[in-house]
Write an enzyme that holds these catalytic residues in place. Sequence first.
Site, PDB file in Angstrom:
ATOM      1  N   LYS A  84       0.845  -1.197   0.000  1.00  0.00           N
ATOM      2  CA  LYS A  84       0.000   0.000   0.000  1.00  0.00           C
ATOM      3  C   LYS A  84       0.875   1.239   0.000  1.00  0.00           C
ATOM      4  O   LYS A  84       1.728   1.419   0.888  1.00  0.00           O
ATOM      5  CB  LYS A  84      -0.849   0.026   1.267  1.00  0.00           C
ATOM      6  CG  LYS A  84      -2.259  -0.488   1.062  1.00  0.00           C
ATOM      7  CD  LYS A  84      -3.033  -0.252   2.337  1.00  0.00           C
ATOM      8  CE  LYS A  84      -4.492  -0.471   2.142  1.00  0.00           C
ATOM      9  NZ  LYS A  84      -5.230  -0.253   3.389  1.00  0.00           N
TER      10      LYS A  84
HETATM   11  C1  E4P Z   1      -8.591   0.197   3.151  1.00  0.00           C
HETATM   12  O1  E4P Z   1      -7.660  -0.271   2.544  1.00  0.00           O
HETATM   13  C2  E4P Z   1      -8.469   0.916   4.415  1.00  0.00           C
HETATM   14  O2  E4P Z   1      -7.691   0.130   5.283  1.00  0.00           O
HETATM   15  C3  E4P Z   1      -9.777   1.148   5.132  1.00  0.00           C
HETATM   16  O3  E4P Z   1     -10.868   0.800   4.326  1.00  0.00           O
HETATM   17  C4  E4P Z   1      -9.925   2.467   5.808  1.00  0.00           C
HETATM   18  O4  E4P Z   1     -11.203   2.542   6.388  1.00  0.00           O
HETATM   19  P1  E4P Z   1     -11.608   3.638   7.485  1.00  0.00           P
HETATM   20  O5  E4P Z   1     -11.865   4.925   6.770  1.00  0.00           O
HETATM   21  O6  E4P Z   1     -12.842   3.089   8.117  1.00  0.00           O
HETATM   22  O7  E4P Z   1     -10.439   3.737   8.431  1.00  0.00           O
END
Ligand code: E4P
Length: 224
Positions: A84
């Site tokens: 990521k």
């Molecule tokens: C996705 O890759 C992220 O880890 C995640 O969906 C973030 O979600 P949030 O906005 O609920 O923290």
Amino acid sequence: MRLFLDTANLEHIRHGVKLGIISGVTTNPSLVSREGKVDYRTLVQEICSVVPGPVSTEVLSLDAPGMIAEAREIAKWADNIAVKIPASLAGIEATSQLSKENINVNFTLCFSLNQAIMAAEAGATYISPFVGRLDDIGEDGMQLVTDIVEYLEYYQLPSQVIAASIRHSQHCMAAARAGAHIATVPYKILLQLIQHPLSDIGIKRFADDWEKVMGKQKITTTGT
Ligand code: E4P
């Protein structure tokens, strides 16, 4: 649309995989830290051994050389890693370099079509628009998913859209309608996806009707 689990919790991941419907996992530093003070590499490797598809693991550096070095290291941890990389100029530079090295990048924290256009050009394997966080500030998060999907289809680009920051089960259905390739859902929401009161009522009614006439008779393999 494929379903990923958005968690670093091994118990929840094992359950999702056992259900046979989870083909990947997304983690981030906040999700990992919820598991307490763990060895990052060990936890990620264990998740990778359980999950049949990509496990997204985020870099912590903010500059391109740092992101690239971390991503190269993380990519060695398992065959099914996607690294990521956050939406920033440094992230675009890192994504361009890593995609040339055939390291799968999940371009994360994506909040605009412009960011997605750059990520697709840089060769990101996955692009993650954060639906819930856009909704939180009064924008239409799912519209961004629709826009990115249409853009990629129009120009026939290979990046896949992961609808992320999913907050409720309606988001999941909306992501499917928008054409997202993947929705990454928290465990709590995964459990909610199957729920419908009419299903529960129907299951109970069938059981009651059967019992009224057949009593406790069961269906057995012996025919008795
Ligand atoms: C996705 O890759 C992220 O880890 C995640 O969906 C973030 O979600 P949030 O906005 O609920 O923290």
